[in-house]
Structure formats: structure tokens, C-alpha cells
Design an enzyme around this catalytic site. Structure first.
Site, PDB file in Angstrom:
ATOM      1  N   GLU A 112       3.271  -0.569   3.713  1.00 10.60           N
ATOM      2  CA  GLU A 112       3.419  -1.674   2.771  1.00 10.60           C
ATOM      3  C   GLU A 112       4.307  -1.156   1.644  1.00 10.60           C
ATOM      4  O   GLU A 112       4.027  -0.097   1.075  1.00 10.60           O
ATOM      5  CB  GLU A 112       2.047  -2.085   2.223  1.00 10.60           C
ATOM      6  CG  GLU A 112       2.166  -3.296   1.326  1.00 10.60           C
ATOM      7  CD  GLU A 112       0.864  -3.728   0.665  1.00 10.60           C
ATOM      8  OE1 GLU A 112      -0.210  -3.182   1.010  1.00 10.60           O
ATOM      9  OE2 GLU A 112       0.944  -4.598  -0.205  1.00 10.60           O
TER      10      GLU A 112
ATOM     11  N   ARG B 107      -8.034   8.939   8.579  1.00  8.86           N
ATOM     12  CA  ARG B 107      -7.178   9.225   7.446  1.00  8.86           C
ATOM     13  C   ARG B 107      -7.186  10.728   7.165  1.00  8.86           C
ATOM     14  O   ARG B 107      -8.219  11.382   7.318  1.00  8.86           O
ATOM     15  CB  ARG B 107      -7.793   8.555   6.224  1.00  8.86           C
ATOM     16  CG  ARG B 107      -6.886   7.725   5.425  1.00  8.86           C
ATOM     17  CD  ARG B 107      -7.684   6.851   4.484  1.00  8.86           C
ATOM     18  NE  ARG B 107      -7.223   5.494   4.645  1.00  8.86           N
ATOM     19  CZ  ARG B 107      -6.091   5.038   4.115  1.00  8.86           C
ATOM     20  NH1 ARG B 107      -5.363   5.783   3.330  1.00  8.86           N
ATOM     21  NH2 ARG B 107      -5.694   3.815   4.342  1.00  8.86           N
TER      22      ARG B 107
ATOM     23  N   LYS C 240      -1.681   5.076  -2.625  1.00  6.68           N
ATOM     24  CA  LYS C 240      -0.570   4.574  -3.438  1.00  6.68           C
ATOM     25  C   LYS C 240      -1.069   3.962  -4.733  1.00  6.68           C
ATOM     26  O   LYS C 240      -0.458   4.113  -5.778  1.00  6.68           O
ATOM     27  CB  LYS C 240       0.221   3.536  -2.638  1.00  6.68           C
ATOM     28  CG  LYS C 240       1.184   4.149  -1.655  1.00  6.68           C
ATOM     29  CD  LYS C 240       1.963   3.050  -0.953  1.00  6.68           C
ATOM     30  CE  LYS C 240       1.458   2.846   0.456  1.00  6.68           C
ATOM     31  NZ  LYS C 240       1.536   1.496   0.951  1.00  6.68           N
TER      32      LYS C 240
END
Ligand code: ATP
Ligand code: MG
Length: 559
Positions: free
Chosen positions: A35, A262, A272
């Protein structure tokens, strides 16, 4: 090196099984779907390495897909930064795709769902909808708008699209099952109204699709065979499949979502959203601050693409989340830089040394190896003269037998130069040593072939000729957080663990060859560590970032 026979990781096993069960190799296709709401970080490097690694392994295409469905946080500057980072890591994508390119197709499919009685416009507040969701063990309650007619739904949805309705007034929901044990299947939101311009579609759209509605459909449009995402999306898989069922026919090739854990890195945060806070609050200078775990920060710090890929490769993919110690990343940097970085002379904490029997007017240019690990690297010359700098900590008036550096009455070799002996320490009025007087053995020059040049002395020191030395700003870094897992504390915010001493700027002195050093060049300052030329460096003001020391200075502290 012997060819390593690696066993398949669980992701590769999934693909191998699919190939055995009828998938064709030509059908394999992957994507990396960031994203564009921030810069890529070291966690993304794992996903990049996984997807592009599979592409290389199976000779399959990999798309770079921007998952740009939320105009509030996304910007084209992030798109550019992401593109640059993936490229820098050494990967090539087949196509550059944008979820926003599929907005019309997604809208058309949504209309199809409404017509099939599989989606409806809900006009409740988000609070009311949340209250009706139920709990994992208790069924939810239906919205009073759930049975709206197809006509009314179509009309309202179009009004939403055309900006005729307000933000928050209506949403489009999939009509699935309010009693599903999977909460995500309880009529999830597909669209919301946002009167915000999008970095690519401008003002064309007033409604934006939610992740679940956009992601699988984008995979479908691009004919992705395997859509790998992180574990938190495991419960989303059922919804991913449900949406695909609605839009595909039996003959269509349908993508498959599979999940991996992850990867987190110690003493930092890999999110982020949290990294954006560090930038916004001015705790770091920018996304590419060398203390940041972003790909751009690591690059500026002096990490190489090889070292980051090696890091991702060695930690591999797993099914359980874990925290990788920062020292492993540093190890990967050292390993790569050791093979490639030019060895140079730099003194960070100078002490003046006068060689009293060396002629004041004389200077010599002595040959030295650029990199003993790489025969191709060749040699260069470095200037030697009567006055040189050594590191302050390399001299003591007295020391025990284990101190292999310079002490009064004893000898050391100056790297690529001569053997010297310390005779006298000159002090200021406070008793501080300001100068050391030495004598050198003129026959002992390194590489001269004389018996004296082959004489073994215990210590070898790095040095720079004062007359020729170039001052440089040296930026020394420590970990950005004092805690190994700053964002894993329930009662404390991660910002409370910021290390106030994560950056120290000092002036060091380097050999003149470095005057023309260029941005991103890597050097080993001998006996100190690896350094990289900062982007703000110029011939008039050299700036070096310390990438990592030669040894793991944290090993003792952490254990
Ligand atoms: P962030 O919370 O930092 O924004 P994200 O998962 O929301 O992370 P995306 O831009 O959506 O970020 O991520 C692109 C891809 O990278 C996704 O497939 C995601 O699962 C993967 N990814 C993100 N963070 C990690 C991580 N720490 N380890 C492994 N993969 C990751
Ligand atoms: Mg995200």
C-alpha cells in the site's frame, strides 16, 4: 563454495503440491502488493524476497501491485519510493499494477452482486453496525436495511458513486451470513464514501473499495496463482474465496491466498504507521534517516542489496511470528561488505604522533592493498609524513602485556608503513597527553622486502598523515530504541523507548583519496568498521555514516 542443498520451505511445498495436482508451471504468477502509504521497511524485504524469489525459482512473472484503495493516506511520492526500493534490491517486476486501475471493474462487479441479491446499501451509523456484529460465540443481528430491494440498492449505490451522498451516510455491504462463526463473514463492508481526491484517479471516484473486496479481485484480474500475505489475513481467506466465487465462472483460474508469518526486527518497529510517527514527530529526520529500518534508511546507512536479500533469505519464511535480533542483520552487512568494501585509513578520535627522526620536508606515498579479500581490487598509495594521527585509545604510557597497541618504549607497525617506537608522551597543563614522540625504523617499510620489513611486532595501527588528512563529519549510530520489542508493551507506548543517544556526530580525519568519495560508496575504515558516504556529503564537507562496526559491539551487552 559447495552447492547448498536446501529443503523446501512450506510455501514452496504448497506450490510443488499444486504442480503435482494439475497446476501448470506456466500458470504460476505472483505479486508484491504494497500500500503506498509509507516507505518499505525490512519486514517488506521478506515479502519481496519471497515473491520475487519464487518468480526466479519458477521462472514465473511477478507483478508490483500498488494496493491504493485508501486516498486518505496514500501519495504518489510513496509509489516512487517503493518502486525505487524494489528495483534497488535487484528485482524486476513483470507489470506495474494499481488496484485503482480496477475501480470501474470492481464497481461493475459490485453492481452484479447487488443484482444477485448478494450486496446491499446499509444506511446505519458505523456504531450501530458494530453493535449488531455480535461476538465470536454469539450471532450478529441483521441490519434493518438488509432486505432493501435491488432497485433501491442500485439507486443508492449509484448516488454514492456520483457523490450525491455524504461521507458516512451509506456503505455497501456484502450479504453473507450474520451468524457465521467467522466475524469477517458477517456482511462485511465493500465500499465506503470518501469525498477525497485520489493520487491517481483524482476526483473521479467518491466511493472506495475496502481491502477485502479489492485484493482478491485484483489478484483475479492479474491472474495471480498464489497470493501470499501475512498471517493476520488468515481469517480473511474465507471472505477472499467468497468474493472470488461471486465474480468467477467455473472455467476461470482462481487465485489462492496463503499466509506466512510477519518478520519483526529487534530494537525497532516495522510498521509504516509507526515509522510515519517517527518522521512526523521529528524523532528522525526523514523516512530514509539511517536509523530507520526502512529499505531507504538501510541503504543510506550503508547496507547493500545483497546483505538485505541475504538477511531475508536466511531468516526464511515461517508460520509463527518472531523477532529477529538486529545483530543478524548487522552480521549480513559485515559479511557482504567484507568482500566488497575498499579498506581505507580514517582516524575518529585523533592523537598527534611526531616521528622525530623523519625529515620534516619529506613525504612518501606508500602502496597499500584496496581489499585483501579481493585480488581484483588492486592497490593505491597513501601519503606518509613526519606527523600523523592515530586513535587516542591506541596509545598508553603504560599497559599490561595484553595491550598490543602503542606504549612507551615499545614498538608497533603502522599499517602499510613503518615500525615505530614510542619514546615520550607530551602533556598539557592538565596532565592530558597531547602528543607522542616516536622514532621509526627506516628499513622496516612494509613490502620493501628487507629483513626489517618482515620483522614481527605484535600490534598494527591505522593512521593518517596530518598534512594530508581530510576532516570529515562522521555520523555514529546506535539503536533507535532501548528496548528489544518497543511496540510489544501493553502499558507503554513505543515512543517511550526512544534511545536519546541514537546519533552522535563527530569530526574524524580520513586519507586524501576519500576527498572524491561519492554517495553510497562503501568503505572499511580499518580496525573500526564499515562506513558509507552520505547523500549530503560533498567534496567540501565529507559526511560518512557508520554502517556497522567490525565486531558485534552489542553481543556482550545483550547476553
Ligand atoms: P505496515 O503495517 O507496515 O503498513 P502492511 O502489511 O500494512 O505493513 P503492506 O504495504 O500492505 O503493508 O504490505 C505489502 C506486503 O508486505 C503484504 O503482503 C504484507 O503482508 C507484507 N509485509 C508487511 N510487513 C511485513 C513483515 N513485517 N514481514 C513480512 N511481510 C510483511
Ligand atoms: Mg497496511
Amino acid at each position: 563454495m559447495a552447492e547448498e542443498k536446501k529443503s523446501l520451505n512450506f510455501i514452496e511445498q504448497i506450490i510443488e503440491e499444486d504442480l503435482q495436482n494439475g497446476y501448470k508451471k506456466e500458470e504460476l504468477k505472483f505479486r508484491f502488493p504494497p500500500e503506498p502509504n509509507g516507505y518499505l521497511h525490512i519486514g517488506h524485504a521478506s515479502s519481496i524476497n519471497l515473491n520475487f524469489g519464487l518468480g526466479l525459482r519458477y521462472n514465473a512473472p511477478v507483478n508490483l501491485r500498488f494496493d491504493d484503495t485508501n486516498p486518505i493516506k496514500e501519495e504518489s511520492a510513496y509509489v516512487d519510493a517503493i518502486r525505487k526500493d524494489v528495483e534497488w534490491l535487484g528485482f524486476k517486476w513483470e507489470k506495474e499494477c494499481y488496484a485503482s486501475d480496477y475501480f470501474q471493474q470492481l464497481y461493475d462487479w459490485a453492481v452484479k452482486l447487488i443484482k444477485a441479491g448478494k450486496a446491499y446499501v446499509d444506511s446505519q451509523t458505523s456504531e450501530a453496525m458494530a453493535q449488531q456484529k455480535g461476538t465470536p460465540t454469539q450471532a450478529g443481528t441483521s441490519s434493518p436495511y438488509r432486505e432493501r430491494s435491488v432497485e433501491e440498492n442500485l439507486e443508492l449505490f449509484e448516488a454514492m458513486k456520483n457523490g450525491k451522498t455524504k461521507e458516512g451516510e451509506h456503505v455497501l455491504r456484502a450479504k453473507i451470513d450474520m451468524a457465521s462463526p467467522n466475524m469477517l463473514m458477517r456482511d462485511p463492508v465493500m465500499y465506503r464514501t470518501l469525498h477525497k481526491p485520489h493520487h491517481r484517479t483524482g476526483d473521479a471516484w467518491k466511493i472506495y473499495p475496502m481491502y477485502d473486496w479489492a485484493h482478491g479481485e485484483s489478484d483475479f484480474i492479474e491472474e495471480i496463482s498464489h497470493s501470499f500475505c501475512t498471517l493476520e489475513f488468515l481469517p480473511h481467506r474465507e471472505l477472499y474465496n467468497w468474493f472470488l466465487q461471486q465474480i468467477s465462472t467455473t472455467n476461470d483460474f482462481v487465485p489462492k491466498q496463503r499466509e506466512f508469518a510477519r518478520r519483526n526486527l529487534s530494537h525497532t518497529v516495522v510498521s509504516k504507521r509507526k515509522l510515519a510517527q517517527l518522521v512526523e514527530k521529528g524523532i528522525v529526520t526523514a523516512w530514509d534517516d539511517p536509523r530507520m529500518p526502512t529499505i531507504s534508511g538501510l541503504r543510506r546507512r550503508g547496507y547493500t542489496p545483497n546483505s538485505i536479500r541475504k538477511f531475508a533469505e536466511t531468516i526464511g519464511v515461517g508460520k509463527r511470528e518472531n523477532v529477529i535480533d538486529m545483530s543478524h542483520l548487522e552480521f549480513c552487512a559485515r559479511e557482504d561488505l567484507n568482500k566488497t568494501a575498499t579498506r581505507v585509513m580514517g582516524v575518529l578520535d585523533p592523537l598527534k604522533l611526531v616521528i622525530t627522526n623523519y625529515d620534516e620536508a619529506k613525504e612518501e606515498w606508500l602502496e597499500t592493498e584496496n581489499n585483501p579479500e579481493d585480488e581484483q581490487a588492486g592497490t593505491r598509495t597513501i601519503p606518509f609524513s613526519r606527523e600523523i594521527y592515530i586513535e587516542k585509545e591506541d596509545f598508553r604510557e603504560e599497559a599490561n602485556r595484553k595491550f598490543f597497541r602503542l606504549k612507551l618504549g615499545k614498538e608497533v607497525r603502522l599499517k602499510s608503513a613503518y615500525i615505530i617506537q614510542a619514546n615520550e608522551a607530551i602533556k598539557d597543563e592538565n596532565g592530558e597527553i597531547v602528543e607522542v614522540h616516536c622514532t621509526y625504523d627506516p628499513k622496516s617499510r612494509s613490502g620493501s622486502g628487507t629483513p626489517e620489513s618482515k620483522r614481527k611486532v605484535k600490534g598494527t595501527l591505522h593512521w593518517v598523515s596530518i598534512k594530508h588528512a581530510v576532516p570529515a563529519e562522521i555520523r555514529l549510530y546506535d539503536r533507535l530504541f532501548t528496548d528489544a520489542t518497543p511496540d510489544a508493551h501493553k502499558e507503554k507506548d513505543f515512543l517511550e523507548f526512544i534511545n536519546p543517544k541514537s546519533l552522535e556526530k563527530i569530526t574524524g580525519y580520513v586519507e586524501p583519496a576519500l576527498q572524491k568519495a561519492k554517495e553510497l560508496e562503501h568503505y572499511q575504515f580499518q580496525r573500526i568498521g564499515y562506513f558509507c558516504v552520505d547523500q549530503d556529503s560533498s567534496e567540501n564537507q565529507l559526511i560518512f555514516n557508520k554502517t556497522v562496526g567490525l565486531r558485534d559491539s552489542w553481543a556482550k551487552i545483550d547476553k
